[in-house]
Design a protein around this motif. Sequence first.
Motif, PDB file in Angstrom:
ATOM      1  N   ARG A 191      17.740 -23.511 -56.632  1.00  0.00           N
ATOM      2  CA  ARG A 191      18.123 -22.651 -55.693  1.00  0.00           C
ATOM      3  C   ARG A 191      18.045 -23.169 -54.290  1.00  0.00           C
ATOM      4  O   ARG A 191      18.440 -22.315 -53.330  1.00  0.00           O
ATOM      5  N   ARG A 224       8.038 -19.772 -71.015  1.00  0.00           N
ATOM      6  CA  ARG A 224       8.900 -19.532 -72.207  1.00  0.00           C
ATOM      7  C   ARG A 224       7.838 -18.618 -73.424  1.00  0.00           C
ATOM      8  O   ARG A 224       6.638 -19.008 -73.569  1.00  0.00           O
ATOM      9  N   ARG A 241      17.557 -29.661 -67.265  1.00  0.00           N
ATOM     10  CA  ARG A 241      17.730 -28.777 -66.693  1.00  0.00           C
ATOM     11  C   ARG A 241      16.785 -27.739 -66.047  1.00  0.00           C
ATOM     12  O   ARG A 241      15.949 -27.299 -66.806  1.00  0.00           O
ATOM     13  N   SER A 243      16.756 -24.431 -62.899  1.00  0.00           N
ATOM     14  CA  SER A 243      17.376 -23.653 -61.962  1.00  0.00           C
ATOM     15  C   SER A 243      17.108 -24.274 -60.506  1.00  0.00           C
ATOM     16  O   SER A 243      16.063 -24.362 -60.142  1.00  0.00           O
TER      17      SER A 243
HETATM   18  C1  LIG Z   1      23.056 -14.718 -67.166  1.00  0.00           C
HETATM   19  C2  LIG Z   1      21.953 -15.091 -66.142  1.00  0.00           C
HETATM   20  C3  LIG Z   1      21.958 -14.779 -64.762  1.00  0.00           C
HETATM   21  C4  LIG Z   1      21.007 -15.030 -64.011  1.00  0.00           C
HETATM   22  N1  LIG Z   1      21.082 -14.483 -62.681  1.00  0.00           N
HETATM   23  C5  LIG Z   1      20.082 -15.078 -61.773  1.00  0.00           C
HETATM   24  C6  LIG Z   1      20.287 -14.341 -60.423  1.00  0.00           C
HETATM   25  O1  LIG Z   1      21.115 -13.540 -60.077  1.00  0.00           O
HETATM   26  N2  LIG Z   1      19.427 -15.007 -59.499  1.00  0.00           N
HETATM   27  C7  LIG Z   1      18.645 -15.892 -59.707  1.00  0.00           C
HETATM   28  O2  LIG Z   1      17.957 -16.412 -58.744  1.00  0.00           O
HETATM   29  N3  LIG Z   1      18.694 -16.459 -60.855  1.00  0.00           N
HETATM   30  C8  LIG Z   1      19.308 -16.186 -61.979  1.00  0.00           C
HETATM   31  N4  LIG Z   1      19.322 -16.494 -63.266  1.00  0.00           N
HETATM   32  C9  LIG Z   1      18.326 -17.817 -63.501  1.00  0.00           C
HETATM   33  C10 LIG Z   1      17.160 -17.276 -64.226  1.00  0.00           C
HETATM   34  O3  LIG Z   1      16.157 -16.584 -63.383  1.00  0.00           O
HETATM   35  C11 LIG Z   1      16.546 -18.471 -64.862  1.00  0.00           C
HETATM   36  O4  LIG Z   1      17.350 -19.263 -65.860  1.00  0.00           O
HETATM   37  C12 LIG Z   1      15.289 -18.365 -65.702  1.00  0.00           C
HETATM   38  O5  LIG Z   1      14.143 -17.684 -64.861  1.00  0.00           O
HETATM   39  C13 LIG Z   1      14.621 -19.576 -66.260  1.00  0.00           C
HETATM   40  O6  LIG Z   1      14.356 -20.449 -65.277  1.00  0.00           O
HETATM   41  P1  LIG Z   1      15.005 -22.097 -65.435  1.00  0.00           P
HETATM   42  O7  LIG Z   1      16.530 -21.845 -65.442  1.00  0.00           O
HETATM   43  O8  LIG Z   1      14.520 -22.734 -64.290  1.00  0.00           O
HETATM   44  O9  LIG Z   1      14.496 -22.493 -66.783  1.00  0.00           O
HETATM   45  C14 LIG Z   1      20.126 -16.205 -64.388  1.00  0.00           C
HETATM   46  C15 LIG Z   1      20.281 -16.596 -65.380  1.00  0.00           C
HETATM   47  C16 LIG Z   1      21.111 -16.237 -66.184  1.00  0.00           C
HETATM   48  C17 LIG Z   1      21.113 -17.063 -67.755  1.00  0.00           C
END
Ligand SMILES: Cc1cc2nc3c(=O)[nH]c(=O)nc-3n(C[C@H](O)[C@H](O)[C@H](O)COP(=O)(O)O)c2cc1C
Length: 269
Positions: free
Chosen positions: A12, A155, A8, A10
Amino acid sequence: MFKTIEKRTSIRSYEKKSLSDNDKLKVKEILNVVEKKQGPFNNQVRFFFVENNNRDSGKIATYGFVKNPPAFIGGVVNNTKEGMIDFGFLFEEVILRLTEVNLGTVWLGGTFNRSDFDVEVGDDEIIAAVSPVGYSTSKSIREKVIRGFAQADRRKPFDELFFKDEKLSPIDESHKYSKYLKAIQMGPSASNKQPWRIVLINDTFHIYLNRTKGYGDKLKMDIQAIDIGIALSHLYLTLKEDNFDPVFINDKPIDLKDSEYIISGQMKK
Ligand SMILES: Cc1cc2nc3c(=O)[nH]c(=O)nc-3n(C[C@H](O)[C@H](O)[C@H](O)COP(=O)(O)O)c2cc1C
């Protein structure tokens, strides 16, 4: 699940195409299954799924810099700290199940209006977070830039997050339970703050929240409590996968500096 947690990330940026009928069904099935479950504090979440037909101009198209999201999922829960923890726990299971079937997602927290998604939200409830669902466009420059900005691949090391026994000794990666700590370490968190702290005593993981001062103060909800729920989900799902039978109990062993005790995960095998 451990493999899925590793996989997993993120997403976008999405391919500019709608979800296939088959994938729409998969998303709805996953939401149905997880909607029947409860979090560690016994809250349930009402999930929703909306297609984003108005992709370029729609209001929800602009949340969190997301490009071309074909659809969104989200959930409604009681707006309490425990509600947020349970939301994190349950919505992360949804995210991981979607990852398993190769659908891209990203947690988006903040404040959402019910009218943006056309869902019922009671007075004591809130849309805690949403996520787009779609097909990832791999490694676009845009993605790299935003990921760099959020320090997404970074991390905190084990010795800042995890401690052993009442003496709070360091835990090294050869410890018999380090796999489950690693599963927590890989978890997503709001702005990648990684506010989870664990004190491991014998076979019990005691979970604490190390709040980032001032962070989220302007939001109408406890956003870092969601991060704790995500950590609990990673712990629970990976332990289950390895045939442990974890139970969550209230069993605070010690005070941990600058941190708030949340809950303990006790192992049985
Ligand atoms: C509760 C929560 C809210 C988040 N809100 C946003 C957001 O509004 N915009 C965004 O681009 N990413 C958002 N994120 C994603 C985090 O930035 C991301 O999970 C973190 O940087 C780690 O990267 P990865 O998910 O690729 O491992 C959010 C994550 C969490 C858990």
